[in-house]
Design a protein around this motif. Sequence first.
Motif, short mmCIF file in Angstrom:
data_model
loop_
_atom_site.label_atom_id
_atom_site.label_comp_id
_atom_site.label_asym_id
_atom_site.label_seq_id
_atom_site.Cartn_x
_atom_site.Cartn_y
_atom_site.Cartn_z
N ILE A 35 2.93 9.13 45.74
CA ILE A 35 2.95 7.70 46.71
C ILE A 35 0.97 7.69 47.98
O ILE A 35 1.17 9.11 48.34
CB ILE A 35 3.78 6.82 46.70
N GLY A 74 7.36 12.28 44.89
CA GLY A 74 6.11 11.22 44.43
C GLY A 74 4.73 11.62 44.57
O GLY A 74 4.42 11.50 45.79
N ASP A 88 3.29 5.79 41.54
CA ASP A 88 2.78 5.27 41.65
C ASP A 88 2.00 3.92 40.80
O ASP A 88 1.23 4.52 40.39
CB ASP A 88 3.10 4.12 43.85
N ARG A 130 7.40 4.17 36.65
CA ARG A 130 6.82 3.28 37.64
C ARG A 130 7.22 3.68 38.93
O ARG A 130 9.05 3.46 38.81
CB ARG A 130 6.65 2.21 37.34
N GLY A 131 6.97 4.08 39.70
CA GLY A 131 7.98 4.24 41.59
C GLY A 131 8.97 5.48 41.39
O GLY A 131 9.73 4.62 42.46
N VAL A 132 8.10 6.17 40.59
CA VAL A 132 9.11 7.40 40.95
C VAL A 132 8.75 8.52 41.04
O VAL A 132 8.36 8.67 42.31
CB VAL A 132 10.13 7.70 39.33
N GLU A 133 8.03 8.62 40.07
CA GLU A 133 7.02 10.67 40.43
C GLU A 133 5.94 10.10 40.30
O GLU A 133 4.42 10.71 41.19
CB GLU A 133 7.31 11.38 38.70
N PRO A 185 16.56 8.15 42.20
CA PRO A 185 15.21 7.97 42.46
C PRO A 185 14.06 7.99 43.48
O PRO A 185 12.52 8.04 43.23
CB PRO A 185 15.11 6.93 40.99
N TYR A 238 13.67 11.02 45.09
CA TYR A 238 12.55 11.80 44.35
C TYR A 238 10.97 11.11 45.08
O TYR A 238 10.42 11.41 45.18
CB TYR A 238 13.04 12.38 43.17
N ARG A 239 11.19 9.61 45.34
CA ARG A 239 9.95 9.04 45.25
C ARG A 239 9.92 9.74 46.21
O ARG A 239 7.87 9.97 46.82
CB ARG A 239 10.06 7.59 45.22
N ARG A 240 10.23 9.76 47.29
CA ARG A 240 10.50 9.53 48.90
C ARG A 240 9.62 10.97 49.15
O ARG A 240 8.57 11.35 50.03
CB ARG A 240 11.39 9.43 49.65
#
Length: 322
Positions: free
Chosen positions: A260, A258, A286, A281-284, A250, A253-255
């Motif tokens: 963000i 995502g 923020d 929250r905090g994956v796909e 996760p 993936y967020r980096r």
Amino acid sequence: MNTTTVPQVDTQGRLRHLLTVDGLPADLIREILDRTATFLPDPGAPPRKVPLLRGSTVVNLFFEPSTRTRTTFELAAKRLSADVLTLQMEHSSKTKGEHDLDTLFTMQAMGANIFVIRHPNNGAAAYFAEHAAPDVAILNAGDGSHAHPTQALLDMFTIRRHKPEFAGLRVAIVGDIRHSRVAHSDIAALRALGVTDIRVVAPPPLLPEDPAALQIRACSNLAEGVDDADVVIALRIQHERMQQALDMSPAEYRRDFGLIADNLTGLKPDALILHPGPINRGVEIDPDIAYGPQSVVLEQVRNGIAVRMAVMAMIAGARSGA
């Protein structure tokens, strides 16, 4: 269960069932969106209750868990004055071996005439429609990875409230495109309404197998995908997909994918951000993006009730000849 060719539209062009957006005439989609606007309360005003479905019985048959879709269909039916019954099938006679169609036939015998179906199998809604009585309507609340038509309609309605002209819009859909019924329905609706610049953004294993056949552009670089986009639709990422298809955590993936702040520096200041929910929250995405100034996520939820009211009201009107 295989998909069928059950007609969604009657001989006079009126909505008979709602199984998929794919193939619906653009004029009918616009008619649904126009009708939706009539059910949307003014800001600060209480919800309206109207008698359009008085005497009708709406049965929600949910073979998969749901919160937003189930509750918005319930509220929509109640605001149309229908009698409403919701069956969570994992707690029903299905656990005793009852066939899906037996449930349909039993509820029809009790006088139910509108069924809202959520099912893990592709084509399940069409399968129910094929076997339903002539005076019974079937609404697809999500079937497998195939279609989620009312989600697409509420997404289109939400977009249109802010950007009325679809032609010329640039839309990016980010996430598990290959397995997402929301993505499939959104793409069909966007194309029907005249959007020609549709980008899908995901790691390669989550991209469609043949993007060209869908008339979309696939990319695996988020910055490239959202560059100059007017609308960005984030999709929920299922953790099991990361383990089975991605070999990606996760955090990774967020980096890379995502929504963000660091990944959206090139986003247009008036771009809309949508998400069908539920949110990881905090994956796909923020929280500061999901509920930030460009987000219309909560507006989507509110609009979902009005869209589902419009669909049921139009089907009831077609059935009665009104």
